[in-house]
Motif scaffolding. Sequence first.
Motif, PDB file in Angstrom:
ATOM      1  N   LEU A 305     -14.716  16.270 -56.488  1.00 54.28           N
ATOM      2  CA  LEU A 305     -14.811  15.164 -57.453  1.00 54.28           C
ATOM      3  C   LEU A 305     -16.251  15.003 -57.914  1.00 54.28           C
ATOM      4  CD1 LEU A 305     -12.521  12.544 -55.685  1.00 54.28           C
ATOM      5  CD2 LEU A 305     -12.071  13.696 -57.866  1.00 54.28           C
ATOM      6  N   PHE A 306     -17.178  15.122 -56.947  1.00 56.08           N
ATOM      7  CA  PHE A 306     -18.599  14.862 -57.236  1.00 56.08           C
ATOM      8  C   PHE A 306     -19.449  16.002 -56.690  1.00 56.08           C
ATOM      9  CE2 PHE A 306     -16.561  10.735 -55.923  1.00 56.08           C
ATOM     10  CZ  PHE A 306     -16.356  10.244 -57.195  1.00 56.08           C
ATOM     11  N   PRO A 307     -19.397  17.163 -57.313  1.00 58.88           N
ATOM     12  CA  PRO A 307     -20.076  18.325 -56.711  1.00 58.88           C
ATOM     13  C   PRO A 307     -21.587  18.163 -56.581  1.00 58.88           C
ATOM     14  CG  PRO A 307     -19.013  18.913 -58.799  1.00 58.88           C
ATOM     15  CD  PRO A 307     -18.674  17.495 -58.535  1.00 58.88           C
ATOM     16  N   ASP A 308     -22.193  17.263 -57.352  1.00 56.78           N
ATOM     17  CA  ASP A 308     -23.655  17.170 -57.280  1.00 56.78           C
ATOM     18  C   ASP A 308     -24.154  15.925 -56.558  1.00 56.78           C
ATOM     19  OD1 ASP A 308     -22.835  15.493 -59.236  1.00 56.78           O
ATOM     20  OD2 ASP A 308     -24.319  16.092 -60.734  1.00 56.78           O
ATOM     21  N   LEU A 309     -23.287  15.232 -55.846  1.00 56.30           N
ATOM     22  CA  LEU A 309     -23.794  14.131 -55.012  1.00 56.30           C
ATOM     23  C   LEU A 309     -24.267  14.715 -53.687  1.00 56.30           C
ATOM     24  CD1 LEU A 309     -21.348  11.131 -55.514  1.00 56.30           C
ATOM     25  CD2 LEU A 309     -23.509  11.620 -56.664  1.00 56.30           C
ATOM     26  N   PRO A 310     -25.340  14.132 -53.102  1.00 54.97           N
ATOM     27  CA  PRO A 310     -25.859  14.677 -51.845  1.00 54.97           C
ATOM     28  C   PRO A 310     -24.791  14.694 -50.746  1.00 54.97           C
ATOM     29  CG  PRO A 310     -27.267  12.900 -52.669  1.00 54.97           C
ATOM     30  CD  PRO A 310     -26.113  12.998 -53.604  1.00 54.97           C
ATOM     31  N   SER A 311     -24.719  15.806 -50.040  1.00 53.60           N
ATOM     32  CA  SER A 311     -23.645  16.024 -49.077  1.00 53.60           C
ATOM     33  C   SER A 311     -23.605  14.979 -47.965  1.00 53.60           C
ATOM     34  CB  SER A 311     -23.814  17.404 -48.453  1.00 53.60           C
ATOM     35  OG  SER A 311     -25.099  17.496 -47.858  1.00 53.60           O
ATOM     36  N   ASN A 312     -24.759  14.414 -47.622  1.00 59.93           N
ATOM     37  CA  ASN A 312     -24.763  13.445 -46.529  1.00 59.93           C
ATOM     38  C   ASN A 312     -24.041  12.157 -46.923  1.00 59.93           C
ATOM     39  OD1 ASN A 312     -26.840  12.892 -48.397  1.00 59.93           O
ATOM     40  ND2 ASN A 312     -27.886  11.578 -46.923  1.00 59.93           N
ATOM     41  N   ARG A 313     -23.681  12.019 -48.193  1.00 65.31           N
ATOM     42  CA  ARG A 313     -23.011  10.813 -48.659  1.00 65.31           C
ATOM     43  C   ARG A 313     -21.494  10.978 -48.747  1.00 65.31           C
ATOM     44  NH1 ARG A 313     -25.612   6.965 -51.258  1.00 65.31           N
ATOM     45  NH2 ARG A 313     -27.622   6.480 -50.420  1.00 65.31           N
ATOM     46  N   TYR A 314     -20.996  12.213 -48.567  1.00 65.66           N
ATOM     47  CA  TYR A 314     -19.554  12.417 -48.761  1.00 65.66           C
ATOM     48  C   TYR A 314     -18.714  11.606 -47.779  1.00 65.66           C
ATOM     49  CZ  TYR A 314     -20.315  16.198 -52.137  1.00 65.66           C
ATOM     50  OH  TYR A 314     -20.670  16.927 -53.237  1.00 65.66           O
ATOM     51  N   ALA A 315     -19.223  11.444 -46.560  1.00 65.90           N
ATOM     52  CA  ALA A 315     -18.429  10.722 -45.558  1.00 65.90           C
ATOM     53  C   ALA A 315     -18.135   9.298 -46.028  1.00 65.90           C
ATOM     54  CB  ALA A 315     -19.165  10.715 -44.223  1.00 65.90           C
ATOM     55  N   GLU A 316     -19.162   8.613 -46.553  1.00 63.35           N
ATOM     56  CA  GLU A 316     -18.918   7.234 -47.002  1.00 63.35           C
ATOM     57  C   GLU A 316     -18.091   7.204 -48.283  1.00 63.35           C
ATOM     58  OE1 GLU A 316     -23.238   6.487 -47.669  1.00 63.35           O
ATOM     59  OE2 GLU A 316     -22.585   5.682 -49.598  1.00 63.35           O
ATOM     60  N   VAL A 317     -18.289   8.218 -49.121  1.00 58.41           N
ATOM     61  CA  VAL A 317     -17.510   8.297 -50.361  1.00 58.41           C
ATOM     62  C   VAL A 317     -16.029   8.523 -50.031  1.00 58.41           C
ATOM     63  CG1 VAL A 317     -17.068   9.803 -52.350  1.00 58.41           C
ATOM     64  CG2 VAL A 317     -19.398   9.056 -51.848  1.00 58.41           C
ATOM     65  N   ALA A 318     -15.793   9.300 -48.959  1.00 58.21           N
ATOM     66  CA  ALA A 318     -14.418   9.656 -48.589  1.00 58.21           C
ATOM     67  C   ALA A 318     -13.570   8.418 -48.315  1.00 58.21           C
ATOM     68  CB  ALA A 318     -14.429  10.570 -47.369  1.00 58.21           C
ATOM     69  N   VAL A 319     -14.173   7.412 -47.708  1.00 57.31           N
ATOM     70  CA  VAL A 319     -13.415   6.196 -47.396  1.00 57.31           C
ATOM     71  C   VAL A 319     -12.891   5.573 -48.687  1.00 57.31           C
ATOM     72  CG1 VAL A 319     -13.582   3.915 -46.350  1.00 57.31           C
ATOM     73  CG2 VAL A 319     -14.879   5.831 -45.385  1.00 57.31           C
ATOM     74  N   LYS A 320     -13.763   5.513 -49.695  1.00 58.50           N
ATOM     75  CA  LYS A 320     -13.366   4.890 -50.962  1.00 58.50           C
ATOM     76  C   LYS A 320     -12.359   5.763 -51.719  1.00 58.50           C
ATOM     77  CE  LYS A 320     -17.931   2.864 -51.368  1.00 58.50           C
ATOM     78  NZ  LYS A 320     -19.209   3.002 -52.053  1.00 58.50           N
ATOM     79  N   VAL A 321     -12.592   7.077 -51.660  1.00 57.31           N
ATOM     80  CA  VAL A 321     -11.701   7.986 -52.379  1.00 57.31           C
ATOM     81  C   VAL A 321     -10.305   7.927 -51.771  1.00 57.31           C
ATOM     82  CG1 VAL A 321     -11.225  10.423 -52.833  1.00 57.31           C
ATOM     83  CG2 VAL A 321     -13.514   9.508 -53.236  1.00 57.31           C
TER      84      VAL A 321
END
Lengths: 372, 355
Positions: A305-321
Amino acid sequence: MTAIDPTAHLTDEQIEELGRELDAIRDEVIASRGEKDAAYIRKVISVQRKLELTSRGILLFSLFPPAWIIGTAGLSVAKIMDNMEIGHNILHGQWDWMRDPKIHSTTWEWDHVSPADQWKHSHNELHHTYTNVIGKDNDLGYGIMRVDEDQKWHPMYLAQPLWNFINACFFEYGIAAYDLELGKNLHKRRRKNPEFVARAKAVGRKIRKQVLKDYVIHPLLSGPSFLTTLAATFTANLIRNLWSHSVIMCGHFPEGVQTFERRSIRGETRGQWYLRQMMGSANISGSKAMHFMTGNLSHQIEHHLFPDLPSNRYAEVAVKVRALFEKYELDYVTGPLPKQVFSAWHKVFRLSLPNKKPKVKTPDRDKELVAA
Amino acid sequence: MTSAALRSRAWKLLELVTTPLLPSDYLDLVSPLRAGADLRGRIEAVHRETDDAATIVIRPGKGWRGHVAGQYIRIGIDVDGVRLWRAYSVTSPTSRADGRITITVKAIPDGKVSNHLVRKAKPGTVIQLDQATGEFVLPAAKPAKVLYLTAGSGITPVMGMLRDTKFADVVMVHSAPRKEDVIFRNDLHDLVADKALTLVELHTDTDGMLDIAELEKLVPDWAERETWACGPTGLLDAAEEHWAKHGVAERLHMERFRPTVVVAGEGGEVTFGKTGKTVEADGATPLLNIGEEAGVLMPSGCRMGICFGCVTPLKSGAVRDLRTGEITEASDSPTAHVLVQTCVSAAAGPCELER
Ligand SMILES: Cc1cc2nc3c(=O)[nH]c(=O)nc-3n(C[C@H](O)[C@H](O)[C@H](O)COP(=O)(O)OP(=O)(O)OC[C@H]3O[C@@H](n4cnc5c(N)ncnc54)[C@H](O)[C@@H]3O)c2cc1C
Ligand code: FES
């Protein structure tokens, strides 16, 4: 293309609303990117370099079995970190916002036989744009495997489990070949194309340097431990290859992941693009360490979904997604690594045999769009 | 073989060991200031000068080649994780025994780097540096009479000169809003006490802005003096006109901290070919800022159109020079691209830069 479209219950308006909600998640991360994130990637890079240096140092004495084991393990981890959390993500431009020329998608080079710029083209521009579109996204089956019921069967596919295994062992070479589009470019007419020749030469140079380092220089530096160091670097490369191949298979191959027809993406809106990424990717669940070692590609859905967001943020993004998947009654494909690897391999075996053509046709968004 | 040749051989061999990284990528982890590294510096101390100004003491890396009084350096510092480059005049004398250099920064409203340096910078931080540069320097032959005309943070390069070179007859006319806003006030008054300086200190909040026509009253022989001026655009523009009007323009040396921007027009879509990014740009924002915001690696220097450190090939479209309004169009040739200064050029319709 599965028989039943799992997104059929969504109206066009809902899909666009979903797109807006995803945009908002993205904006939030971008607005809060800062010092902590920068410190994170610098720390990871620094740890990787120290680990690699130490491991190679230990391998100078690899004749001594404990040194071999520790050195090989360390080097394998270092190579995995280089390719996954560091290389893959930097080359995606996830850290370009820092404007540090030493950590930038246009300057980074990785411990891999495919030169960074060629990989960026085939991965970022083709795979991420045409995710899971059959005939467009070569990541699907890498052009050597049958990955969808609708794909025509050929006796060659009987051996696809074997192709897949060989590809896993020499994955970095597989990727280099694939970035060069060898299948297409080795055709008589294209072989002399100067652009292809230049790219092939660049790959040749990169391979030479990589091989020289791993299989000549470091073993030579080890003196009497020449052979054992050679075996150690070979093993580390093998482990890295098997690991990254497994992680990447889990991203798009497991059962439940959708593939798409070429014409279904014509005139795609932002919302529809997001939806395709959501349905075309699968996650891996597990510990923090596991997420780290996959370069956070365990959050494949979020990464797509967001290939250029910093990888260390995916975990928190995952909750919302994930909450959005629930809200829109969509299936969030995820599971522990062994389960997902098994599922992906199962598909490889299953589709090596011919199957009946699925009867029910996918409702075609394209047509709906024209009708609307 | 010479030792230099030997060393370069050894280095080549090391590169084979560390590929795809360079040996320096590893050395930087432990010794960022070593000889041969990209020039960096370490902040050693931050001294408050006024409410909104501070002096930063920097220990430069081994590659530092020194400066001439009046010159400036560029520093690259990470603010909220983003590398930002700005120019600052060196305020320490060239003879400083411990080899440190200082810059003195005044925080401007909403200024990203200046506020960070004045209020947040911590000793120990490693920053990026460039060698000193700039033409705003004292001549080799000492002039008999000198005038320094400064205001606000424009005192910085002149302080570097005052601390560096003694003249028999020096007058300084310096303006600041209030007494407590005068940067280096104690140092200036020490020089006055030592009879090394004649100081005219103006507080604009009470005295009003300096009217350049009144300069004659403050310094009757101003026209005979070799003059160095630095301060806000208004003061410098007035001085330039005044010196020219009296036919002594060659005696006036000026340093500007910002470009004089006169025009803006329609913007357009800007494409950065190499990075593969396309963004919308208005007609007033320099392409340098547009690129940086988009995460593109843009080379830069003074950020005000004098050093040419930012020139970038324009591959297609047109850009406008913000100082003159002049339009530059890309050439038809696919290889010989026009070079544009991105720090003072804005988009004039859609355009593509090779970055
Ligand atoms: C050759 C040279 C020497 C310099 N030496 C010094 C020095 O010794 N000490 C020092 O403090 N500064 C000096 N500067 C200015 C300095 O480089 C920065 O421009 C200044 O610190 C503002 O940066 P910032 O990131 O804080 O502001 P930014 O975030 O870049 O700008 C914020 C806002 O302030 C405006 N702005 C930008 N620059 C100025 C300015 N100079 N005055 C008023 N408004 C401005 C911008 O248009 C913008 O709207 C020098 C500049 C040059 C070119
Ligand atoms: S940065 Fe100095 S001229 Fe543009």
